[in-house]
Design a protein around this motif. Structure first.
Motif, mmCIF file in Angstrom:
data_model
loop_
_atom_site.group_PDB
_atom_site.id
_atom_site.type_symbol
_atom_site.label_atom_id
_atom_site.label_comp_id
_atom_site.label_asym_id
_atom_site.label_seq_id
_atom_site.Cartn_x
_atom_site.Cartn_y
_atom_site.Cartn_z
ATOM 1 N N LYS A 178 47.217 43.833 38.951
ATOM 2 C CA LYS A 178 48.167 43.042 37.910
ATOM 3 C C LYS A 178 47.875 43.905 36.484
ATOM 4 C CE LYS A 178 48.084 38.665 40.431
ATOM 5 N NZ LYS A 178 47.469 37.210 40.422
ATOM 6 N N TYR A 179 46.658 44.076 36.232
ATOM 7 C CA TYR A 179 46.392 44.660 34.998
ATOM 8 C C TYR A 179 46.970 46.139 34.876
ATOM 9 C CZ TYR A 179 42.924 41.156 33.842
ATOM 10 O OH TYR A 179 42.506 39.806 33.513
ATOM 11 N N GLU A 180 46.948 46.759 36.122
ATOM 12 C CA GLU A 180 47.474 48.107 35.953
ATOM 13 C C GLU A 180 49.089 48.159 35.929
ATOM 14 O OE1 GLU A 180 45.518 49.819 39.639
ATOM 15 O OE2 GLU A 180 43.816 50.162 38.651
ATOM 16 N N ASN A 231 34.268 37.587 56.510
ATOM 17 C CA ASN A 231 35.705 37.058 56.123
ATOM 18 C C ASN A 231 35.687 36.911 54.398
ATOM 19 O OD1 ASN A 231 36.591 36.771 58.533
ATOM 20 N ND2 ASN A 231 35.981 34.936 58.785
ATOM 21 N N ALA A 232 34.400 36.667 53.802
ATOM 22 C CA ALA A 232 34.271 36.240 52.603
ATOM 23 C C ALA A 232 34.429 37.741 51.770
ATOM 24 C CB ALA A 232 33.083 35.583 52.160
ATOM 25 N N ILE A 233 33.756 38.794 52.280
ATOM 26 C CA ILE A 233 33.787 40.064 51.828
ATOM 27 C C ILE A 233 35.300 40.345 51.644
ATOM 28 C CG2 ILE A 233 33.050 42.379 51.616
ATOM 29 C CD1 ILE A 233 30.372 41.563 52.834
ATOM 30 N N LYS A 234 35.888 40.439 52.875
ATOM 31 C CA LYS A 234 37.375 40.763 52.811
ATOM 32 C C LYS A 234 38.232 39.980 51.773
ATOM 33 C CE LYS A 234 37.117 42.172 57.613
ATOM 34 N NZ LYS A 234 37.558 41.950 59.089
ATOM 35 N N GLU A 235 38.120 38.761 51.755
ATOM 36 C CA GLU A 235 38.694 38.116 50.942
ATOM 37 C C GLU A 235 38.445 38.390 49.283
ATOM 38 O OE1 GLU A 235 38.555 33.802 51.674
ATOM 39 O OE2 GLU A 235 39.076 33.855 53.795
ATOM 40 N N ALA A 236 37.027 38.477 48.869
ATOM 41 C CA ALA A 236 36.867 38.757 47.553
ATOM 42 C C ALA A 236 37.339 40.181 47.121
ATOM 43 C CB ALA A 236 35.278 38.688 47.665
ATOM 44 N N THR A 237 37.244 41.040 48.169
ATOM 45 C CA THR A 237 37.949 42.445 47.904
ATOM 46 C C THR A 237 39.124 42.250 47.717
ATOM 47 O OG1 THR A 237 35.836 43.476 49.007
ATOM 48 C CG2 THR A 237 37.812 44.823 48.889
ATOM 49 N N ALA A 238 40.183 41.663 48.552
ATOM 50 C CA ALA A 238 41.254 41.535 48.257
ATOM 51 C C ALA A 238 41.806 40.896 47.035
ATOM 52 C CB ALA A 238 42.112 40.781 49.512
ATOM 53 N N PHE A 239 41.069 39.730 46.733
ATOM 54 C CA PHE A 239 41.316 39.128 45.379
ATOM 55 C C PHE A 239 41.088 40.195 44.359
ATOM 56 C CE2 PHE A 239 39.197 37.455 41.546
ATOM 57 C CZ PHE A 239 40.121 36.447 41.225
ATOM 58 N N TYR A 240 39.983 40.966 44.249
ATOM 59 C CA TYR A 240 39.662 41.777 43.198
ATOM 60 C C TYR A 240 40.808 42.682 43.194
ATOM 61 C CZ TYR A 240 37.606 45.489 40.474
ATOM 62 O OH TYR A 240 37.488 46.417 39.593
ATOM 63 N N ASP A 241 41.185 43.435 44.192
ATOM 64 C CA ASP A 241 42.073 44.603 44.248
ATOM 65 C C ASP A 241 43.367 43.997 43.622
ATOM 66 O OD1 ASP A 241 40.373 46.293 45.263
ATOM 67 O OD2 ASP A 241 41.264 45.939 47.441
ATOM 68 N N ALA A 242 43.875 42.841 44.047
ATOM 69 C CA ALA A 242 45.112 42.183 43.565
ATOM 70 C C ALA A 242 45.032 41.959 41.960
ATOM 71 C CB ALA A 242 45.497 40.953 44.420
ATOM 72 N N GLU A 243 43.953 41.221 41.651
ATOM 73 C CA GLU A 243 43.995 40.894 40.078
ATOM 74 C C GLU A 243 43.954 42.509 39.394
ATOM 75 O OE1 GLU A 243 43.481 38.294 38.459
ATOM 76 O OE2 GLU A 243 44.071 37.492 40.095
ATOM 77 N N ILE A 244 43.320 43.487 39.709
ATOM 78 C CA ILE A 244 43.272 44.838 39.119
ATOM 79 C C ILE A 244 44.608 45.540 39.170
ATOM 80 C CG2 ILE A 244 42.352 47.311 39.226
ATOM 81 C CD1 ILE A 244 40.539 44.928 38.057
#
Length: 76
Positions: free
Chosen positions: A72-74, A57-70
């Motif tokens: 926003k930049y894009e 679950n942590a890997i999924k959540e961390a990956t989703a957080f990273y994707d969402a943050e990136i």
């Protein structure tokens, strides 16, 4: 101060790494480029089954957080 559940981390000696820091229990840092986790908590043998589920679950959540943050930049 309110600390977010996830933070992005950076380090000049690990230029290719993508670190996401999870600040709530169980606390950890994950390098998404290697799917390696460093836990800040101590776990008992009894916790291993729950830890396996939490890790997934942590890997999924961390990956989703990273994707969402990136995203926003894009989009920004």
């Amino acid at each position: 101060m309110t600390v977010p559940k996830f933070l992005l981390g950076d380090h000049s000696e690990h230029e290719d790494a993508i670190f996401v820091i999870h600040t709530e229990f169980p606390r950890f840092i994950i390098d998404l480029t290697k799917d390696q986790i460093e836990w800040f908590e101590e776990f008992d043998k009894q916790d291993e089954a729950e830890l396996a589920t939490e890790t997934e679950n942590a890997i999924k959540e961390a990956t989703a957080f990273y994707d969402a943050e990136i995203a926003k930049y894009e989009d920004g």
